[in-house]
Design a protein around this motif. Structure first.
Motif, PDB file in Angstrom:
ATOM      1  N   ASN A  26      -3.857   3.421   1.279  1.00  0.00           N
ATOM      2  CA  ASN A  26      -3.187   2.551   2.253  1.00  0.00           C
ATOM      3  C   ASN A  26      -2.278   3.353   3.181  1.00  0.00           C
TER       4      ASN A  26
ATOM      5  N   HIS B  97      -3.473   3.156   6.883  1.00  0.00           N
ATOM      6  CA  HIS B  97      -2.805   2.080   7.628  1.00  0.00           C
ATOM      7  C   HIS B  97      -1.434   2.423   8.194  1.00  0.00           C
TER       8      HIS B  97
ATOM      9  N   ASP C 284       5.837   6.159   2.736  1.00  0.00           N
ATOM     10  CA  ASP C 284       5.502   6.763   4.023  1.00  0.00           C
ATOM     11  C   ASP C 284       6.567   6.378   5.038  1.00  0.00           C
TER      12      ASP C 284
ATOM     13  N   LEU D  88      -6.558  -9.859   2.609  1.00  0.00           N
ATOM     14  CA  LEU D  88      -5.917  -9.627   3.897  1.00  0.00           C
ATOM     15  C   LEU D  88      -6.117  -8.175   4.303  1.00  0.00           C
ATOM     16  N   THR D  89      -6.785  -7.984   5.416  1.00  0.00           N
ATOM     17  CA  THR D  89      -6.892  -6.623   5.930  1.00  0.00           C
ATOM     18  C   THR D  89      -6.758  -6.650   7.443  1.00  0.00           C
ATOM     19  N   THR D  90      -6.102  -5.638   7.967  1.00  0.00           N
ATOM     20  CA  THR D  90      -6.008  -5.529   9.422  1.00  0.00           C
ATOM     21  C   THR D  90      -7.127  -4.626   9.949  1.00  0.00           C
TER      22      THR D  90
ATOM     23  N   HIS E  42     -12.206  -1.988   5.509  1.00  0.00           N
ATOM     24  CA  HIS E  42     -11.473  -2.423   4.309  1.00  0.00           C
ATOM     25  C   HIS E  42     -11.774  -3.875   3.985  1.00  0.00           C
ATOM     26  N   SER E  43     -11.413  -4.277   2.742  1.00  0.00           N
ATOM     27  CA  SER E  43     -11.674  -5.674   2.376  1.00  0.00           C
ATOM     28  C   SER E  43     -10.430  -6.460   1.978  1.00  0.00           C
ATOM     29  N   GLY E  44      -9.290  -5.807   1.845  1.00  0.00           N
ATOM     30  CA  GLY E  44      -8.086  -6.553   1.507  1.00  0.00           C
ATOM     31  C   GLY E  44      -7.940  -6.837   0.026  1.00  0.00           C
ATOM     32  N   ASP E  45      -8.370  -5.896  -0.797  1.00  0.00           N
ATOM     33  CA  ASP E  45      -8.279  -6.049  -2.257  1.00  0.00           C
ATOM     34  C   ASP E  45      -7.083  -5.315  -2.849  1.00  0.00           C
ATOM     35  N   GLY E  46      -6.729  -4.190  -2.260  1.00  0.00           N
ATOM     36  CA  GLY E  46      -5.853  -3.204  -2.910  1.00  0.00           C
ATOM     37  C   GLY E  46      -4.538  -3.760  -3.406  1.00  0.00           C
ATOM     38  N   ILE E  47      -3.785  -4.398  -2.532  1.00  0.00           N
ATOM     39  CA  ILE E  47      -2.450  -4.864  -2.921  1.00  0.00           C
ATOM     40  C   ILE E  47      -2.557  -6.071  -3.845  1.00  0.00           C
TER      41      ILE E  47
HETATM   42  N1  LIG Z   1       1.480   1.884   3.896  1.00  0.00           N
HETATM   43  C1  LIG Z   1       1.159   0.931   4.765  1.00  0.00           C
HETATM   44  N2  LIG Z   1       1.660   0.939   6.035  1.00  0.00           N
HETATM   45  C2  LIG Z   1       1.340  -0.037   6.920  1.00  0.00           C
HETATM   46  N3  LIG Z   1       0.520  -1.066   6.634  1.00  0.00           N
HETATM   47  C3  LIG Z   1      -0.010  -1.142   5.398  1.00  0.00           C
HETATM   48  C4  LIG Z   1       0.270  -0.158   4.410  1.00  0.00           C
HETATM   49  N4  LIG Z   1      -0.385  -0.504   3.280  1.00  0.00           N
HETATM   50  C5  LIG Z   1      -1.044  -1.635   3.554  1.00  0.00           C
HETATM   51  N5  LIG Z   1      -0.834  -2.033   4.822  1.00  0.00           N
HETATM   52  C6  LIG Z   1      -1.348  -3.261   5.478  1.00  0.00           C
HETATM   53  O1  LIG Z   1      -1.587  -4.211   4.456  1.00  0.00           O
HETATM   54  C7  LIG Z   1      -2.946  -4.641   4.509  1.00  0.00           C
HETATM   55  C8  LIG Z   1      -3.408  -4.992   3.112  1.00  0.00           C
HETATM   56  O2  LIG Z   1      -3.510  -3.829   2.297  1.00  0.00           O
HETATM   57  P1  LIG Z   1      -4.564  -3.840   1.090  1.00  0.00           P
HETATM   58  O3  LIG Z   1      -4.537  -2.534   0.424  1.00  0.00           O
HETATM   59  O4  LIG Z   1      -4.336  -5.039   0.259  1.00  0.00           O
HETATM   60  O5  LIG Z   1      -5.960  -4.060   1.853  1.00  0.00           O
HETATM   61  P2  LIG Z   1      -6.814  -3.026   2.737  1.00  0.00           P
HETATM   62  O6  LIG Z   1      -6.296  -1.639   2.559  1.00  0.00           O
HETATM   63  O7  LIG Z   1      -6.863  -3.541   4.126  1.00  0.00           O
HETATM   64  O8  LIG Z   1      -8.241  -3.179   2.069  1.00  0.00           O
HETATM   65  P3  LIG Z   1      -8.730  -2.428   0.704  1.00  0.00           P
HETATM   66  O9  LIG Z   1      -7.505  -2.119  -0.089  1.00  0.00           O
HETATM   67  O10 LIG Z   1      -9.606  -3.435   0.030  1.00  0.00           O
HETATM   68  O11 LIG Z   1      -9.427  -1.195   1.149  1.00  0.00           O
HETATM   69  C9  LIG Z   1      -3.677  -3.525   5.207  1.00  0.00           C
HETATM   70  O12 LIG Z   1      -4.863  -3.976   5.843  1.00  0.00           O
HETATM   71  C10 LIG Z   1      -2.655  -3.030   6.221  1.00  0.00           C
HETATM   72  O13 LIG Z   1      -2.602  -3.831   7.351  1.00  0.00           O
END
Ligand SMILES: Nc1ncnc2c1ncn2[C@@H]1O[C@H](COP(=O)(O)OP(=O)(O)OP(=O)(O)O)[C@@H](O)[C@H]1O
Ligand SMILES: [Mg+2]
Length: 333
Positions: free
Chosen positions: A108, A112, A135, A165-167, A172-177
């Motif tokens: 992330n 991101h 970061d 939720l993903t931007t 990406h698919s919005g799974d990580g958090i």
């Molecule tokens: N360190 C960061 N700085 C800025 N924005 C972040 C950061 N980490 C996450 N985000 C924002 O939060 C959103 C959700 O993060 P999350 O890890 O849940 O999903 P993702 O990274 O988009 O998809 P995936 O984890 O499935 O690859 C991201 O799409 C991004 O917009």
């Protein structure tokens, strides 16, 4: 008696340790003191102060911290070189959780944040391990608010809690958090003045950072003996016989700003935004005393009629909330 009782007692409070141990374990004060001294000698506890002011803390058995340039950083290398050795002797489910959470959060920051530098740290004691990824980039809540055109960065927390939720949908698919926040014992994101899932248990002195620091800080903690698995968490949010992310649990109180009541259709629309991506949405009304008729109607009749394939399941309702929900549901076609 094993040492866990003593270690947990120290994790709960640093003072009067021998006295508390003697009371909770039913042993003499002298025997308790001897056990405390033995734990200090074994490197599990550290003693601070003298005489009546003596206090104990869990000793750090491992600590690593490093800065990386974000550009070109690969999360699996950071994991392998810095983090994996710290948890190498822990049960495989615990190692898997650390690998999952740390690689997701480092990815992330890399993909991101837009930051120049990413800091990763991990510390372990006899009971649990904590790690952080920090970061100095755009800041997660601001980034999400901008991308989704939200009025207030606090609304980003509601969106994160929903999941999917993903931007950056192309990559990406919005799974990580979503999954990381559920697989750890504690999971905390700090950015700007906001905390996502802040838990008082997370050690504020773990990493020095001014409250208004730029960027994003993610802190995670897991018991070294946790029996949780990443698989069980993925399964919990999958549809039966499927492996996809199909269910979510939404804390409704995140839609309620301080001092406000949930009465308006616009608040309901914000709550139900993206619900149609799930087969089932559990609405957790914990902390919500009452809701208004228009709000309930918008969620449980208007949204439900427009999206019959998404099942809404309200839980933890106060009697007042229950009344409103029943009324709205009775009008569903
Ligand atoms: N360190 C960061 N700085 C800025 N924005 C972040 C950061 N980490 C996450 N985000 C924002 O939060 C959103 C959700 O993060 P999350 O890890 O849940 O999903 P993702 O990274 O988009 O998809 P995936 O984890 O499935 O690859 C991201 O799409 C991004 O917009
Ligand atoms: Mg991610």
């Amino acid at each position: 008696m094993n040492q866990t009782v003593l270690l947990k007692l120290v994790a709960d409070g640093h003072g009067n340790v021998a006295t508390r141990l003697s009371a909770s374990a039913g042993i003499s004060r002298q025997a308790a003191s001897a056990r405390v001294s033995a734990a200090v000698r074994a490197g599990l506890l550290v003693r601070q102060g003298v005489g009546r002011g003596v206090r104990y803390a869990l000793a750090e058995t491992h600590r690593f911290e490093q800065h990386f340039e974000r550009a070109g950083l690969s999360e699996d290398r950071v994991w392998r070189s810095l983090c994996a050795p710290v948890v190498a002797d822990l049960p495989s489910n615990v190692r898997d959780i650390w690998q999952y959470g740390l690689t997701e959060m480092i990815n992330n920051a890399v993909d991101h944040s837009g930051a120049a530098v990413v800091r990763v740290g991990i510390v372990r004691n006899a009971l649990f391990t904590q790690a952080w990824v920090a970061d100095d980039g755009e800041g997660i809540f601001l980034k999400i608010a901008k991308a989704l055109d939200l009025y207030d960065p606090r609304e980003s927390m509601l969106e994160l809690a929903k999941g999917k939720l993903t931007t950056d949908p192309a990559n990406h698919s919005g799974d990580g958090i979503f999954f990381s926040s559920k697989v750890f014992d504690l999971f905390d994101i700090r950015s700007g003045a906001l905390h996502f899932m802040h838990d008082e248990g997370l050690d504020d002195v773990l990493i020095e950072r001014p409250k208004d620091a730029p960027g994003t800080l993610v802190l995670m903690r897991l018991s070294n003996q946790s029996t949780r698995t990443t698989k069980e968490i993925f399964n919990k949010f999958a549809a039966p016989d499927e492996f996809t992310f199909a269910k979510t649990i939404v804390p409704v109180r995140l839609a309620q700003h301080e001092g406000e009541k949930l009465v308006a259709r616009s608040q309901a629309k914000r709550l139900t935004m993206r619900f149609e991506r799930f087969k089932s949405v559990m609405l957790d009304f914990d902390g919500v005393e009452e809701i208004g008729q228009a709000f309930a109607d918008e969620v449980f009749r208007v949204f439900q009629n427009a999206h019959p394939e998404t099942r809404l399941e309200p839980v933890n309702m106060s009697p007042a909330v229950k009344d409103m929900v029943s009324r709205a549901k009775s009008l569903v076609l």
